[in-house]
Design a protein around this motif. Structure first.
Motif, PDB file in Angstrom:
ATOM      1  N   TYR A  39       0.742  -1.322  -0.081  1.00 43.63           N
ATOM      2  CA  TYR A  39       0.050  -0.115   0.040  1.00 43.63           C
ATOM      3  C   TYR A  39       0.856   1.324   0.000  1.00 43.63           C
ATOM      4  CZ  TYR A  39      -4.490  -2.272   0.570  1.00 43.63           C
ATOM      5  OH  TYR A  39      -5.868  -2.980   0.715  1.00 43.63           O
ATOM      6  N   THR A  40       1.849   1.279   0.804  1.00 45.31           N
ATOM      7  CA  THR A  40       2.863   2.471   0.990  1.00 45.31           C
ATOM      8  C   THR A  40       3.692   2.742  -0.223  1.00 45.31           C
ATOM      9  OG1 THR A  40       4.296   1.353   2.161  1.00 45.31           O
ATOM     10  CG2 THR A  40       2.652   2.515   3.458  1.00 45.31           C
ATOM     11  N   THR A  41       3.822   1.592  -1.016  1.00 48.18           N
ATOM     12  CA  THR A  41       4.633   2.124  -2.341  1.00 48.18           C
ATOM     13  C   THR A  41       4.028   2.118  -3.752  1.00 48.18           C
ATOM     14  OG1 THR A  41       4.846  -0.551  -2.548  1.00 48.18           O
ATOM     15  CG2 THR A  41       6.486   0.722  -1.180  1.00 48.18           C
ATOM     16  N   VAL A  42       2.389   2.033  -3.647  1.00 51.10           N
ATOM     17  CA  VAL A  42       1.497   2.352  -4.847  1.00 51.10           C
ATOM     18  C   VAL A  42       2.065   3.677  -5.130  1.00 51.10           C
ATOM     19  CG1 VAL A  42      -0.723   2.778  -5.475  1.00 51.10           C
ATOM     20  CG2 VAL A  42       0.014   0.728  -4.080  1.00 51.10           C
ATOM     21  N   PRO A  43       2.194   4.678  -4.581  1.00 48.21           N
ATOM     22  CA  PRO A  43       2.744   5.957  -5.344  1.00 48.21           C
ATOM     23  C   PRO A  43       3.979   6.030  -6.130  1.00 48.21           C
ATOM     24  CG  PRO A  43       1.723   6.389  -3.304  1.00 48.21           C
ATOM     25  CD  PRO A  43       1.842   4.725  -3.413  1.00 48.21           C
ATOM     26  N   ALA A  44       4.822   5.339  -5.454  1.00 49.43           N
ATOM     27  CA  ALA A  44       6.267   5.274  -6.163  1.00 49.43           C
ATOM     28  C   ALA A  44       6.253   4.204  -7.426  1.00 49.43           C
ATOM     29  CB  ALA A  44       7.230   4.584  -5.228  1.00 49.43           C
ATOM     30  N   VAL A  45       5.505   3.123  -7.179  1.00 52.12           N
ATOM     31  CA  VAL A  45       5.291   2.066  -8.443  1.00 52.12           C
ATOM     32  C   VAL A  45       4.638   2.723  -9.484  1.00 52.12           C
ATOM     33  CG1 VAL A  45       4.345   0.046  -9.205  1.00 52.12           C
ATOM     34  CG2 VAL A  45       5.640   0.048  -6.830  1.00 52.12           C
ATOM     35  N   THR A  46       3.377   3.691  -9.091  1.00 52.32           N
ATOM     36  CA  THR A  46       2.734   4.566 -10.326  1.00 52.32           C
ATOM     37  C   THR A  46       3.911   5.206 -10.950  1.00 52.32           C
ATOM     38  OG1 THR A  46       0.660   4.268  -9.093  1.00 52.32           O
ATOM     39  CG2 THR A  46       0.894   5.771 -10.662  1.00 52.32           C
ATOM     40  N   THR A 166      12.616   5.867   1.426  1.00 55.56           N
ATOM     41  CA  THR A 166      12.235   6.961   0.591  1.00 55.56           C
ATOM     42  C   THR A 166      13.004   8.182   0.834  1.00 55.56           C
ATOM     43  OG1 THR A 166       9.910   5.964   0.102  1.00 55.56           O
ATOM     44  CG2 THR A 166      10.423   8.367  -0.519  1.00 55.56           C
ATOM     45  N   ARG A 167      13.076   8.256   2.240  1.00 57.46           N
ATOM     46  CA  ARG A 167      13.830   9.599   2.867  1.00 57.46           C
ATOM     47  C   ARG A 167      15.446   9.288   2.304  1.00 57.46           C
ATOM     48  NH1 ARG A 167      12.840  14.613   4.773  1.00 57.46           N
ATOM     49  NH2 ARG A 167      14.615  15.161   6.066  1.00 57.46           N
ATOM     50  N   LEU A 168      15.776   8.308   2.291  1.00 62.15           N
ATOM     51  CA  LEU A 168      17.324   7.918   2.079  1.00 62.15           C
ATOM     52  C   LEU A 168      17.408   7.807   0.371  1.00 62.15           C
ATOM     53  CD1 LEU A 168      17.938   5.193   4.429  1.00 62.15           C
ATOM     54  CD2 LEU A 168      18.842   7.692   4.771  1.00 62.15           C
ATOM     55  N   GLY A 169      16.258   8.043  -0.210  1.00 62.55           N
ATOM     56  CA  GLY A 169      16.448   7.992  -1.578  1.00 62.55           C
ATOM     57  C   GLY A 169      16.605   6.773  -2.532  1.00 62.55           C
ATOM     58  N   TRP A 170      16.293   5.596  -1.796  1.00 62.34           N
ATOM     59  CA  TRP A 170      16.174   4.347  -2.235  1.00 62.34           C
ATOM     60  C   TRP A 170      15.500   4.245  -3.452  1.00 62.34           C
ATOM     61  CZ3 TRP A 170      17.181  -0.110   1.629  1.00 62.34           C
ATOM     62  CH2 TRP A 170      18.369   0.093   2.456  1.00 62.34           C
ATOM     63  N   VAL A 172      12.410   2.082  -5.424  1.00 61.60           N
ATOM     64  CA  VAL A 172      11.271   1.473  -4.842  1.00 61.60           C
ATOM     65  C   VAL A 172      11.469  -0.137  -4.814  1.00 61.60           C
ATOM     66  CG1 VAL A 172      10.076   1.407  -6.976  1.00 61.60           C
ATOM     67  CG2 VAL A 172       8.664   1.011  -5.039  1.00 61.60           C
ATOM     68  N   ALA A 173      12.232  -0.503  -5.853  1.00 64.35           N
ATOM     69  CA  ALA A 173      12.598  -1.915  -5.987  1.00 64.35           C
ATOM     70  C   ALA A 173      13.615  -2.391  -4.828  1.00 64.35           C
ATOM     71  CB  ALA A 173      13.541  -2.184  -7.272  1.00 64.35           C
ATOM     72  N   ALA A 174      14.441  -1.562  -4.439  1.00 66.72           N
ATOM     73  CA  ALA A 174      15.440  -1.931  -3.237  1.00 66.72           C
ATOM     74  C   ALA A 174      14.770  -1.923  -2.125  1.00 66.72           C
ATOM     75  CB  ALA A 174      16.516  -0.896  -3.105  1.00 66.72           C
ATOM     76  N   GLY A 175      13.658  -0.785  -1.718  1.00 65.97           N
ATOM     77  CA  GLY A 175      12.796  -0.851  -0.667  1.00 65.97           C
ATOM     78  C   GLY A 175      12.023  -2.020  -0.569  1.00 65.97           C
ATOM     79  N   LEU A 176      11.286  -2.569  -1.567  1.00 62.11           N
ATOM     80  CA  LEU A 176      10.546  -3.850  -1.540  1.00 62.11           C
ATOM     81  C   LEU A 176      11.438  -4.796  -1.311  1.00 62.11           C
ATOM     82  CD1 LEU A 176       7.865  -2.842  -4.116  1.00 62.11           C
ATOM     83  CD2 LEU A 176       7.294  -3.172  -1.805  1.00 62.11           C
ATOM     84  N   THR A 177      12.479  -4.871  -1.824  1.00 61.78           N
ATOM     85  CA  THR A 177      13.463  -6.136  -1.606  1.00 61.78           C
ATOM     86  C   THR A 177      13.584  -6.376  -0.151  1.00 61.78           C
ATOM     87  OG1 THR A 177      14.314  -6.257  -3.809  1.00 61.78           O
ATOM     88  CG2 THR A 177      15.802  -7.245  -2.241  1.00 61.78           C
ATOM     89  N   LEU A 178      14.022  -5.206   0.499  1.00 57.20           N
ATOM     90  CA  LEU A 178      14.380  -5.152   2.065  1.00 57.20           C
ATOM     91  C   LEU A 178      12.980  -5.347   2.780  1.00 57.20           C
ATOM     92  CD1 LEU A 178      15.981  -4.505   4.280  1.00 57.20           C
ATOM     93  CD2 LEU A 178      15.359  -2.374   4.275  1.00 57.20           C
ATOM     94  N   GLN A 179      11.889  -5.213   2.324  1.00 61.37           N
ATOM     95  CA  GLN A 179      10.688  -5.523   2.986  1.00 61.37           C
ATOM     96  C   GLN A 179      10.526  -7.040   2.860  1.00 61.37           C
ATOM     97  OE1 GLN A 179       8.747  -3.347   4.609  1.00 61.37           O
ATOM     98  NE2 GLN A 179       8.432  -1.314   3.622  1.00 61.37           N
ATOM     99  N   ALA A 180      10.650  -7.717   1.597  1.00 61.39           N
ATOM    100  CA  ALA A 180      10.467  -8.915   1.432  1.00 61.39           C
ATOM    101  C   ALA A 180      11.296  -9.867   2.127  1.00 61.39           C
ATOM    102  CB  ALA A 180      10.821  -9.149  -0.011  1.00 61.39           C
TER     103      ALA A 180
END
Length: 416
Positions: A39-46, A166-170, A172-180
């Motif tokens: 949910y929180t990454t929908v804007p970034a993916v879009t 997001t604040r660190l400028g990562w 979206v792929a890197a952020g979701l990989t960390l979440q995964a």
């Protein structure tokens, strides 16, 4: 482990209950974290894929519709392999889907990744709730609320992690990989613990169909779940937009309503079990429904964003306890076919998510966001009529445990 005359396992060691509860808690946390990550990454993916707003909305609705199919996949998996194996497999699939969403090269691949994710979450829904119902039977008291507390905590932490990356400028792929990776770690900690309830592929009782009378008794719980998720979807998906567009809050302040709502859910669910044991489920449901209705009305009439943030927190405090108590009470209608009951009850969940998000979005796009919160407030009042269908007192929760204990004692006599 010994078995009684009916072939059902006897009561296990107390440590088995504790271990089973710990595993279920991890599964709920993994589900909450993975849903929040999406949910929180929908804007970034879009933005990354340059999707049109209308296409994004259509994609989210289509994905939500697929969740019902995931519930019945989970039902089939539980009957074949048991709820713990289903939970583990669904969590692993959800983690893989998070990676695929982040690294998908185009719209088609992204759509497929979202569909895979929601199928996994639908299956996980049935698995975790079936296991939670069995654990509650074993404890003989209300423990459902603690599992949903873990769900909310997992969601809050995942949302904060998204904000941090997001604040660190990562990307979206890197952020979701960390979440995964975090979700995957939770999956590896899941172990099977024996409970005094029949489960697994050897259980033929679970194959029984639900009778018409059970379906009729299930309707009030379905309506409660429908209203709860209309409220949840309205606040989760649109509160930030409401604060920004209607109450003139800045983009920095606008997310505070969602944060307050989630904080309210954590507090509400953390105290739900204790309140049920002290006051009974009926009183808790009625109080929670009134609180949610009043808070939604306050949110609709908010003169400014600080008042709206407080109202959103109160909505979370009231609405959060309704879903776990609803699922727990529905599961007790037919303990031997819990997975079948919950798979069908989950359909009301997804209809509520779709209806809440769509109606609130439609009203908001026409400049009537206040009305978007007035309608759920009126619906929440209707929950008072359904409260009488919930367990009447904490004693009701102890009955299944006494039945299993009696059966186990008879089994020991036969074994001797």
């Amino acid at each position: 482990m010994s078995f009684n005359a009916s072939g059902r396992p006897e009561l296990g060691h107390p440590d088995s209950k504790v271990g089973a509860r710990r595993v279920a808690t991890l599964a709920f946390a993994a589900q909450g974290a993975s849903v929040a990550a999406v949910y929180t990454t929908v804007p970034a993916v879009t933005e990354h894929l340059k999707l049109a707003p209308l296409l994004t909305t259509a994609l989210m609705v289509a994905v939500a519709l697929m969740a019902g199919g995931g519930s019945f996949l989970g039902l089939a998996a539980i009957r074949r392999a048991g709820p713990v194996a289903t939970m583990r497999g669904a969590v692993l699939t959800a983690a893989a889907a998070l990676v695929l969403i982040g690294w998908a090269p185009g719209q088609t691949a992204t759509t497929c990744a979202y569909i895979l994710f929601v199928l996994a979450v639908g299956a996980l829904d049935v698995g975790v709730n079936t296991r939670a119902a069995a654990i509650e039977h074993a404890y003989g008291r209300s423990v459902f609320g603690s599992f949903y507390t873990a769900w909310s905590v997992g969601g809050v932490l995942a949302a904060l992690l998204t904000a941090g990356t997001t604040r660190l400028g990562w990307p979206v792929a890197a952020g979701l990989t960390l979440q995964a990776g975090i979700v995957l770690l939770l999956a590896t900690c899941m172990r099977t613990h024996t409970l005094p309830t029949p489960e697994g592929p050897a259980d033929t009782v679970a194959q029984q169909s639900l009778g018409r009378r059970v379906w009729i008794r299930l309707i009030p719980f379905g309506l409660v779940l429908l209203v709860v998720y209309i409220v949840d979807s309205s606040v989760s998906a649109w509160s930030a937009v409401y604060l920004h567009q209607t109450l003139a809050a800045s983009l920095t302040v606008a997310p505070l309503a969602y944060a307050a709502y989630q904080a309210g859910t954590v507090i509400g669910r953390a105290g739900a079990d204790r309140l049920v044991q002290k006051l009974g489920a009926v009183a808790v449901v009625r109080t929670a429904a009134l609180l949610a209705a009043g808070a939604l009305a306050a949110l609709a009439a908010a003169p400014g964003w600080p008042f709206a943030v407080l109202a959103a927190g109160a909505v979370g405090l009231g609405a959060s306890v309704l879903a776990p108590l609803c699922l727990a009470s529905a599961a007790r209608l037919r303990p031997e076919t819990t997975e079948g009951v919950l798979a069908r009850l989950n359909l009301f969940n997804y209809v509520g998510v779709i209806a809440g998000g769509a109606v609130s979005g439609l009203l908001g796009s026409t400049g009537h966001f206040r009305l978007a919160y007035t309608v759920p407030a009126a619906l929440a009042v209707l929950l008072l009529a359904a409260a009488r269908h919930f367990s009447q007192s904490p004693r009701d929760l102890q009955q299944p445990a006494r039945v299993h204990a009696s059966a186990a004692e008879e089994g020991r006599t036969v074994d001797r």
